[in-house]
Design an enzyme around this catalytic site. Structure first.
Site, PDB file in Angstrom:
ATOM      1  N   HIS A 113      -5.948   6.520   1.006  1.00  0.00           N
ATOM      2  CA  HIS A 113      -6.216   5.165   0.503  1.00  0.00           C
ATOM      3  C   HIS A 113      -7.413   4.614   1.271  1.00  0.00           C
ATOM      4  O   HIS A 113      -7.284   4.183   2.418  1.00  0.00           O
ATOM      5  CB  HIS A 113      -4.962   4.300   0.632  1.00  0.00           C
ATOM      6  N   ARG A 124      -7.694  12.731  21.552  1.00  0.00           N
ATOM      7  CA  ARG A 124      -8.740  13.317  22.397  1.00  0.00           C
ATOM      8  C   ARG A 124      -8.690  12.635  23.755  1.00  0.00           C
ATOM      9  O   ARG A 124      -9.027  13.208  24.777  1.00  0.00           O
ATOM     10  CB  ARG A 124     -10.138  13.067  21.805  1.00  0.00           C
ATOM     11  N   HIS A 226      -1.895  -2.134  -4.471  1.00  0.00           N
ATOM     12  CA  HIS A 226      -2.247  -0.849  -5.105  1.00  0.00           C
ATOM     13  C   HIS A 226      -1.584   0.299  -4.335  1.00  0.00           C
ATOM     14  O   HIS A 226      -0.956   1.191  -4.930  1.00  0.00           O
ATOM     15  CB  HIS A 226      -3.767  -0.688  -5.117  1.00  0.00           C
ATOM     16  N   ARG A 231       2.838   4.269  -3.572  1.00  0.00           N
ATOM     17  CA  ARG A 231       3.634   4.910  -2.517  1.00  0.00           C
ATOM     18  C   ARG A 231       5.078   4.446  -2.452  1.00  0.00           C
ATOM     19  O   ARG A 231       5.876   5.052  -1.719  1.00  0.00           O
ATOM     20  CB  ARG A 231       2.942   4.716  -1.158  1.00  0.00           C
TER      21      ARG A 231
HETATM   22  C1  FAD Z   1       2.505  10.752  -6.243  1.00  0.00           C
HETATM   23  C2  FAD Z   1       1.142  11.125  -5.749  1.00  0.00           C
HETATM   24  C3  FAD Z   1       0.745  12.448  -5.719  1.00  0.00           C
HETATM   25  C4  FAD Z   1      -0.542  12.806  -5.256  1.00  0.00           C
HETATM   26  N1  FAD Z   1      -0.899  14.120  -5.214  1.00  0.00           N
HETATM   27  C5  FAD Z   1      -2.125  14.470  -4.731  1.00  0.00           C
HETATM   28  C6  FAD Z   1      -2.527  15.839  -4.651  1.00  0.00           C
HETATM   29  O1  FAD Z   1      -1.799  16.739  -5.044  1.00  0.00           O
HETATM   30  N2  FAD Z   1      -3.757  16.135  -4.126  1.00  0.00           N
HETATM   31  C7  FAD Z   1      -4.610  15.157  -3.705  1.00  0.00           C
HETATM   32  O2  FAD Z   1      -5.706  15.465  -3.238  1.00  0.00           O
HETATM   33  N3  FAD Z   1      -4.243  13.845  -3.759  1.00  0.00           N
HETATM   34  C8  FAD Z   1      -3.043  13.485  -4.255  1.00  0.00           C
HETATM   35  N4  FAD Z   1      -2.683  12.158  -4.299  1.00  0.00           N
HETATM   36  C9  FAD Z   1      -3.631  11.158  -3.784  1.00  0.00           C
HETATM   37  C10 FAD Z   1      -4.301  10.376  -4.938  1.00  0.00           C
HETATM   38  O3  FAD Z   1      -5.046  11.242  -5.768  1.00  0.00           O
HETATM   39  C11 FAD Z   1      -5.207   9.283  -4.362  1.00  0.00           C
HETATM   40  O4  FAD Z   1      -6.213   9.888  -3.573  1.00  0.00           O
HETATM   41  C12 FAD Z   1      -4.464   8.293  -3.483  1.00  0.00           C
HETATM   42  O5  FAD Z   1      -3.275   7.877  -4.111  1.00  0.00           O
HETATM   43  C13 FAD Z   1      -5.354   7.087  -3.175  1.00  0.00           C
HETATM   44  O6  FAD Z   1      -5.478   6.348  -4.358  1.00  0.00           O
HETATM   45  P1  FAD Z   1      -6.790   5.500  -4.671  1.00  0.00           P
HETATM   46  O7  FAD Z   1      -8.003   6.368  -4.647  1.00  0.00           O
HETATM   47  O8  FAD Z   1      -6.514   4.765  -5.953  1.00  0.00           O
HETATM   48  O9  FAD Z   1      -6.762   4.472  -3.443  1.00  0.00           O
HETATM   49  P2  FAD Z   1      -7.982   3.851  -2.624  1.00  0.00           P
HETATM   50  O10 FAD Z   1      -8.745   4.898  -1.933  1.00  0.00           O
HETATM   51  O11 FAD Z   1      -7.414   2.744  -1.789  1.00  0.00           O
HETATM   52  O12 FAD Z   1      -8.907   3.229  -3.699  1.00  0.00           O
HETATM   53  C14 FAD Z   1      -8.475   2.102  -4.479  1.00  0.00           C
HETATM   54  C15 FAD Z   1      -9.342   2.043  -5.715  1.00  0.00           C
HETATM   55  O13 FAD Z   1     -10.686   1.804  -5.297  1.00  0.00           O
HETATM   56  C16 FAD Z   1     -11.571   2.559  -6.105  1.00  0.00           C
HETATM   57  N5  FAD Z   1     -12.328   3.476  -5.251  1.00  0.00           N
HETATM   58  C17 FAD Z   1     -12.169   3.674  -3.921  1.00  0.00           C
HETATM   59  N6  FAD Z   1     -13.057   4.537  -3.458  1.00  0.00           N
HETATM   60  C18 FAD Z   1     -13.804   4.923  -4.524  1.00  0.00           C
HETATM   61  C19 FAD Z   1     -14.878   5.812  -4.700  1.00  0.00           C
HETATM   62  N7  FAD Z   1     -15.415   6.475  -3.691  1.00  0.00           N
HETATM   63  N8  FAD Z   1     -15.398   5.961  -5.939  1.00  0.00           N
HETATM   64  C20 FAD Z   1     -14.873   5.290  -6.980  1.00  0.00           C
HETATM   65  N9  FAD Z   1     -13.851   4.421  -6.897  1.00  0.00           N
HETATM   66  C21 FAD Z   1     -13.330   4.238  -5.676  1.00  0.00           C
HETATM   67  C22 FAD Z   1     -10.722   3.273  -7.144  1.00  0.00           C
HETATM   68  O14 FAD Z   1     -10.625   2.462  -8.296  1.00  0.00           O
HETATM   69  C23 FAD Z   1      -9.374   3.362  -6.488  1.00  0.00           C
HETATM   70  O15 FAD Z   1      -8.293   3.463  -7.396  1.00  0.00           O
HETATM   71  C24 FAD Z   1      -1.428  11.801  -4.779  1.00  0.00           C
HETATM   72  C25 FAD Z   1      -1.009  10.456  -4.811  1.00  0.00           C
HETATM   73  C26 FAD Z   1       0.243  10.116  -5.276  1.00  0.00           C
HETATM   74  C27 FAD Z   1       0.663   8.667  -5.267  1.00  0.00           C
END
Ligand code: FAD
Length: 310
Positions: A113, A124, A226, A231
């Site tokens: 996140h 470290r 979010h 989670r």
């Molecule tokens: C049930 C579950 C299973 C999962 N399984 C996997 C898995 O198998 N492998 C894996 O790698 N991950 C997995 N994840 C992680 C998931 O893919 C997300 O990385 C994680 O939930 C963070 O979500 P987010 O990017 O929406 O949140 P944040 O990073 O907090 O971002 C919030 C929002 O900000 C925007 N944002 C943030 N940064 C960027 C950016 N650089 N570019 C564009 N928009 C951005 C997006 O709209 C994003 O939704 C899993 C998550 C869940 C809940």
């Protein structure tokens, strides 16, 4: 959640202090400020600081000069409207800072996140404690057969004992190796003067993912919700859900109107696809609909029927 006497004393000292301020404060959150709320076997969540309250969301949405003379019901209605229509920026006006102690494998999921500010305990610089997560028997389950990411039946009897023994023995062995490689007594002197030991930043690589780490984690209310939507969801792994559940309770104390809207329009709500809506309309019209003629995959159909309670 073993806190040392010194840590307990520090928390008590912080809690005993009060500071005059003109900023909005929230009594229900002040009541638990700095307290360590236990999670899992050695973890915790502490609220360290916060900025804003329900009123700050409303103020930002109206771009107003002060509190005004509105009634709570008007604020509730506006917050519900903002949540319903994903007008998110007013929620970004509130911030919260947590101190979290969590197993490394939970931290790896959590750190995905990106919309938060994080500062992690440095292994470290400091020596990690001999604290590792061992699941309670009720959470020791086999691999799910229907879902590659989930858990199936809870292990019992010999199988449970075998797994618990392995987890404990491996963790204890890993920590013993870590301590041996560090070669430091509590005062920082070599235990065995015949060799210099290994740097902390290298010795830590021996520890397994169930060892505990700690961080300060600060985010705004929009991104917190979010995080919690993802989670605290049943699809999330139990261990991170345990943290999210505790944090939802801090949300309730902090911004009760936003919390209620969050439960209604996010946590306990459902997103329905366009084909899903067509199915609902057909059902409402009294048409018999089956998965095969619904336009939905078997999985989507199952998910929709679960949402509809059928
Ligand atoms: C049930 C579950 C299973 C999962 N399984 C996997 C898995 O198998 N492998 C894996 O790698 N991950 C997995 N994840 C992680 C998931 O893919 C997300 O990385 C994680 O939930 C963070 O979500 P987010 O990017 O929406 O949140 P944040 O990073 O907090 O971002 C919030 C929002 O900000 C925007 N944002 C943030 N940064 C960027 C950016 N650089 N570019 C564009 N928009 C951005 C997006 O709209 C994003 O939704 C899993 C998550 C869940 C809940």
């Amino acid at each position: 959640m073993p806190l040392t006497d010194e840590q307990r004393q520090e928390i008590e000292t912080e809690r005993a202090e009060t500071r005059p301020t003109r900023r909005a404060t929230v009594l229900a959150l002040e009541e638990i400020l700095y307290e360590a709320i236990p999670v899992l076997d050695h973890g915790f969540v502490r609220v360290i600081d916060y900025m804003g309250d329900d009123g700050a969301i409303v103020q930002a949405a109206r771009v107003s000069y002060g509190k005004g003379t509105r009634r709570v019901s008007e604020d509730r209605g506006l917050i519900q409207y903002l949540m319903r229509h994903r007008h998110t920026t007013p929620f970004e006006m509130c911030e919260i800072k947590y101190h979290v102690k969590l197993p490394i494998f939970v931290a790896r999921q959590w750190i995905r996140h990106r919309t938060a500010n994080v500062n992690e305990y440095s292994a470290r610089y400091s020596i990690l404690d001999n604290e590792f997560y061992i699941p309670a028997p009720a959470h020791l389950a086999a691999q799910a057969t229907t879902n590659r990411q989930g858990r199936g039946d809870v292990l019992e009897g010999d199988a449970a004992r075998r797994v618990l023994d392995l987890l404990r023995e491996d963790s204890e062995r890993a920590y013993a190796g870590y301590v041996e490689m560090l070669n430091e007594d509590p005062a920082g002197n070599p235990v065995d003067a015949s060799w210099p030991g290994l740097a902390r930043e290298l010795a830590r690589m021996n520890l397994s993912l169930n060892f505990y780490t700690q961080w300060y984690w600060k985010t705004d209310l929009h991104n917190l919700m979010h995080f919690l939507t993802l989670r605290a969801d049943p699809h999330a792994q139990y261990e991170i859900r345990a943290y999210a559940d505790v944090m939802i309770d801090t949300l309730r104390r902090w911004v009760p109107l936003a919390h209620a809207a969050f439960l209604e329009y996010r946590m306990n709500a459902a997103a329905i696809s366009a084909p899903g809506l067509k199915v609902i309309r057909r059902l409402l019209a009294g048409e018999p609909v089956e998965q095969k003629d619904s336009g939905l995959s078997p999985r989507e159909w199952r998910e929709l029927m679960t949402v509809l309670g059928r």
